[in-house]
Scaffold this active site. Structure first.
Site, PDB file in Angstrom:
ATOM      1  N   GLY A  84       0.850  -1.203   0.000  1.00  0.00           N
ATOM      2  CA  GLY A  84       0.000   0.000   0.000  1.00  0.00           C
ATOM      3  C   GLY A  84       0.878   1.242   0.000  1.00  0.00           C
ATOM      4  O   GLY A  84       1.872   1.304   0.715  1.00  0.00           O
ATOM      5  N   GLY A 162      -8.321  -8.303  -5.601  1.00  0.00           N
ATOM      6  CA  GLY A 162      -6.946  -8.205  -6.115  1.00  0.00           C
ATOM      7  C   GLY A 162      -6.151  -9.402  -5.632  1.00  0.00           C
ATOM      8  O   GLY A 162      -6.693 -10.491  -5.434  1.00  0.00           O
ATOM      9  N   ARG A 163      -4.852  -9.177  -5.418  1.00  0.00           N
ATOM     10  CA  ARG A 163      -3.968 -10.290  -5.026  1.00  0.00           C
ATOM     11  C   ARG A 163      -4.394 -10.902  -3.695  1.00  0.00           C
ATOM     12  O   ARG A 163      -4.571 -12.122  -3.588  1.00  0.00           O
ATOM     13  CB  ARG A 163      -2.518  -9.769  -4.923  1.00  0.00           C
ATOM     14  CG  ARG A 163      -1.906  -9.408  -6.263  1.00  0.00           C
ATOM     15  CD  ARG A 163      -0.562  -8.726  -6.068  1.00  0.00           C
ATOM     16  NE  ARG A 163      -0.743  -7.378  -5.568  1.00  0.00           N
ATOM     17  CZ  ARG A 163      -0.519  -6.262  -6.278  1.00  0.00           C
ATOM     18  NH1 ARG A 163      -0.050  -6.350  -7.500  1.00  0.00           N
ATOM     19  NH2 ARG A 163      -0.712  -5.071  -5.754  1.00  0.00           N
ATOM     20  N   ILE A 164      -4.564 -10.065  -2.653  1.00  0.00           N
ATOM     21  CA  ILE A 164      -4.865 -10.611  -1.321  1.00  0.00           C
ATOM     22  C   ILE A 164      -6.308 -11.117  -1.278  1.00  0.00           C
ATOM     23  O   ILE A 164      -6.584 -12.186  -0.715  1.00  0.00           O
ATOM     24  CB  ILE A 164      -4.599  -9.555  -0.232  1.00  0.00           C
ATOM     25  CG1 ILE A 164      -3.116  -9.157  -0.262  1.00  0.00           C
ATOM     26  CG2 ILE A 164      -4.975 -10.089   1.153  1.00  0.00           C
ATOM     27  CD1 ILE A 164      -2.753  -7.939   0.596  1.00  0.00           C
ATOM     28  N   ARG A 185     -13.138  -3.215  -9.492  1.00  0.00           N
ATOM     29  CA  ARG A 185     -13.395  -2.277 -10.589  1.00  0.00           C
ATOM     30  C   ARG A 185     -13.509  -3.026 -11.907  1.00  0.00           C
ATOM     31  O   ARG A 185     -14.148  -2.570 -12.832  1.00  0.00           O
ATOM     32  CB  ARG A 185     -12.282  -1.228 -10.641  1.00  0.00           C
ATOM     33  CG  ARG A 185     -12.348  -0.276  -9.458  1.00  0.00           C
ATOM     34  CD  ARG A 185     -11.178   0.641  -9.419  1.00  0.00           C
ATOM     35  NE  ARG A 185      -9.928  -0.082  -9.252  1.00  0.00           N
ATOM     36  CZ  ARG A 185      -8.767   0.489  -8.937  1.00  0.00           C
ATOM     37  NH1 ARG A 185      -8.711   1.787  -8.759  1.00  0.00           N
ATOM     38  NH2 ARG A 185      -7.676  -0.229  -8.795  1.00  0.00           N
ATOM     39  N   ARG A 245      -6.929  -1.093   5.007  1.00  0.00           N
ATOM     40  CA  ARG A 245      -6.496   0.126   5.692  1.00  0.00           C
ATOM     41  C   ARG A 245      -7.628   0.564   6.611  1.00  0.00           C
ATOM     42  O   ARG A 245      -8.813   0.461   6.239  1.00  0.00           O
ATOM     43  CB  ARG A 245      -6.189   1.253   4.698  1.00  0.00           C
ATOM     44  CG  ARG A 245      -4.882   1.087   3.937  1.00  0.00           C
ATOM     45  CD  ARG A 245      -3.650   1.304   4.820  1.00  0.00           C
ATOM     46  NE  ARG A 245      -2.393   1.154   4.101  1.00  0.00           N
ATOM     47  CZ  ARG A 245      -1.667   0.037   4.049  1.00  0.00           C
ATOM     48  NH1 ARG A 245      -2.076  -1.051   4.685  1.00  0.00           N
ATOM     49  NH2 ARG A 245      -0.520   0.002   3.395  1.00  0.00           N
ATOM     50  N   ASP A 269      -7.225  -5.943  11.251  1.00  0.00           N
ATOM     51  CA  ASP A 269      -5.766  -5.877  11.372  1.00  0.00           C
ATOM     52  C   ASP A 269      -5.306  -4.431  11.225  1.00  0.00           C
ATOM     53  O   ASP A 269      -4.119  -4.145  11.340  1.00  0.00           O
ATOM     54  CB  ASP A 269      -5.111  -6.757  10.298  1.00  0.00           C
ATOM     55  CG  ASP A 269      -3.601  -6.862  10.477  1.00  0.00           C
ATOM     56  OD1 ASP A 269      -3.149  -6.997  11.643  1.00  0.00           O
ATOM     57  OD2 ASP A 269      -2.855  -6.795   9.477  1.00  0.00           O
ATOM     58  N   GLU A 274      -3.871   4.485  13.718  1.00  0.00           N
ATOM     59  CA  GLU A 274      -3.006   3.423  14.248  1.00  0.00           C
ATOM     60  C   GLU A 274      -1.873   4.065  15.026  1.00  0.00           C
ATOM     61  O   GLU A 274      -1.274   5.015  14.517  1.00  0.00           O
ATOM     62  CB  GLU A 274      -2.446   2.570  13.115  1.00  0.00           C
ATOM     63  CG  GLU A 274      -3.515   1.744  12.452  1.00  0.00           C
ATOM     64  CD  GLU A 274      -2.981   0.786  11.393  1.00  0.00           C
ATOM     65  OE1 GLU A 274      -1.752   0.697  11.218  1.00  0.00           O
ATOM     66  OE2 GLU A 274      -3.807   0.138  10.744  1.00  0.00           O
ATOM     67  N   HIS A 293      -1.818  -4.590  13.145  1.00  0.00           N
ATOM     68  CA  HIS A 293      -1.309  -4.466  11.764  1.00  0.00           C
ATOM     69  C   HIS A 293      -0.138  -5.427  11.521  1.00  0.00           C
ATOM     70  O   HIS A 293       0.978  -5.012  11.194  1.00  0.00           O
ATOM     71  CB  HIS A 293      -0.896  -3.010  11.470  1.00  0.00           C
ATOM     72  CG  HIS A 293      -0.894  -2.690  10.009  1.00  0.00           C
ATOM     73  ND1 HIS A 293      -1.248  -1.462   9.505  1.00  0.00           N
ATOM     74  CD2 HIS A 293      -0.592  -3.442   8.915  1.00  0.00           C
ATOM     75  CE1 HIS A 293      -1.146  -1.470   8.191  1.00  0.00           C
ATOM     76  NE2 HIS A 293      -0.749  -2.676   7.803  1.00  0.00           N
ATOM     77  N   SER A 296       1.733  -8.708   7.251  1.00  0.00           N
ATOM     78  CA  SER A 296       2.913  -9.239   6.545  1.00  0.00           C
ATOM     79  C   SER A 296       3.988  -9.739   7.504  1.00  0.00           C
ATOM     80  O   SER A 296       5.105 -10.046   7.067  1.00  0.00           O
ATOM     81  CB  SER A 296       3.501  -8.147   5.646  1.00  0.00           C
ATOM     82  OG  SER A 296       3.993  -7.073   6.423  1.00  0.00           O
TER      83      SER A 296
END
Ligand code: NAP
Length: 327
Positions: A84, A162-164, A185, A245, A269, A274, A293, A296
């Site tokens: 991000g 998307g990917r995740i 989208r 986010r 998460d 934050e 958070h 990863s």
């Protein structure tokens, strides 16, 4: 004016200590790594970037036009430790001729694991039931204790395929036989074909999903996408998951929705802001699980991320296209 000789050494500032094995590949660089307990403040960062050729930064750094001006015209590359990049003014970087890179793919599976963990924690009340033990509340096997909900055969709604989003959908379509609906989208033929997923409108997704998991990037379009009206469209038994986010949800509206049983539970998460302030009312709810958070946060993933950050940095310093380019 005569051409400047090509530089043989580069100054790099790294805004946080990170898993650093791949730094050994930066043998033409002088690295300074910030070693404070907290991230550098904006003022400290503005001071530290002065004169650097490359910057390795993370989500906690506000990289705006003014900061790029403070760095100076020699700054060639901003290599972000994360996928991000909503904390970087990419348009300003492009205007300054600075290349921006990020770390997609490397963290997809780890982040999908955290979303999966949050889903299980919410559906089966894992945090509440575990915390009841040290309180001395486990007196006997309870026929009516901590009843949750099955996931098998239910519907998972992915907001942002998307990917995740895809990696999470793959886990639950294949492992739990969940039906998958999504918004994005654009249509995702792989998800439709391989996971039997169906692209629907956001309203339909909210109405039919038992679990709604958000995986969009943060943008003007997605900021506060999950507000009072979105929660009101969800099933009262549904679970809301956000690993994207914090400001994709309106935190006050989420609290109200959880408190008033508009939805059943939430797993986060990411929060807004934050870290979440200790007096945030969300922290008083037993049906809200919050992680700091850590999407990863595995040794393997963070090492892969450093490798990409190094590859992006090297390419940027050499005036080449970054392997993972944002602009
Ligand atoms: P990605 O592959 O770019 O996926 C983002 C998806 O969001 C895309 O499919 C995009 O649709 C969709 N999208 C964007 N705007 C939308 C909108 N208004 N409505 C519906 N869908 C929309 O990114 P990723 O690698 O999966 O990462 C997603 C986000 O997760 C990152 O941006 C980051 O903020 C967050 N993240 C968090 C952690 C953590 O530690 N918790 C770790 C990694 C990433 P199209 O494909 O159709 O454009």
């Amino acid at each position: 004016m005569a051409d400047q000789p090509a530089k043989s050494r580069f100054r790099i500032f790294v805004t946080r200590p990170i898993v650093d094995g791949p730094f050994s590949q930066l043998n033409n660089c002088d690295l300074e790594v910030w070693n404070g307990d907290a991230p550098p403040t904006y003022e400290q960062l503005s001071e530290k970037v002065r004169g650097v050729d490359g910057l390795i930064c993370t989500i906690t750094d506000n990289i705006d036009d003014k900061l790029m001006n403070a760095a100076g015209p020699q700054l060639k590359v901003i290599s972000n430790y994360g996928v991000g990049f909503n904390h970087i003014d990419v348009a300003a970087a492009t205007k300054h001729g600075i290349k921006v890179g990020n770390t997609p793919d490397a963290l997809t599976e780890a982040t999908a694991d955290i979303a999966a963990g949050l889903i299980l924690m919410c559906a089966r009340r894992l945090m509440e039931s575990s915390l009841s033990i040290p309180k001395g509340e486990w007196k006997t096997w309870e026929p009516l204790g901590f009843l949750g909900h099955d996931l098998a055969g239910k519907t998972l709604g992915i907001v942002g395929m998307g990917r995740i989003g895809y990696a999470l959908a793959r886990r639950f379509a294949r492992g739990w036989d969940m039906k998958v609906v999504y918004t994005s989208r654009s249509d995702k033929p792989d998800a439709n074909r391989d996971l039997g997923a169906k692209r629907v409108s956001l309203d339909e997704l909210l109405a039919v999903s038992d679990v709604v998991s958000v995986h969009t990037n943060l943008s003007a379009e997605t900021k506060y996408l999950f507000d009072k009206s979105a929660f009101a469209k969800m099933k009262p038994s549904s679970i809301f998951i956000n690993t994207a986010r914090g400001s994709v949800h309106n935190q006050k509206d989420l609290y109200e929705a959880l408190k008033n049983n508009v939805i059943a539970s939430a797993g986060l998460d990411v929060t807004d802001p934050e870290p979440i302030p200790l007096d945030d009312p969300l922290l008083t709810l037993s049906n809200c699980v919050i992680l700091p958070h850590i999407g990863s946060a595995t040794f393997e993933t963070r090492t892969r991320m450093t490798q990409i950050v190094v590859d992006n940095l090297k390419a940027g310093l050499a005036g080449q296209t970054l392997p993972c380019a944002v602009n």
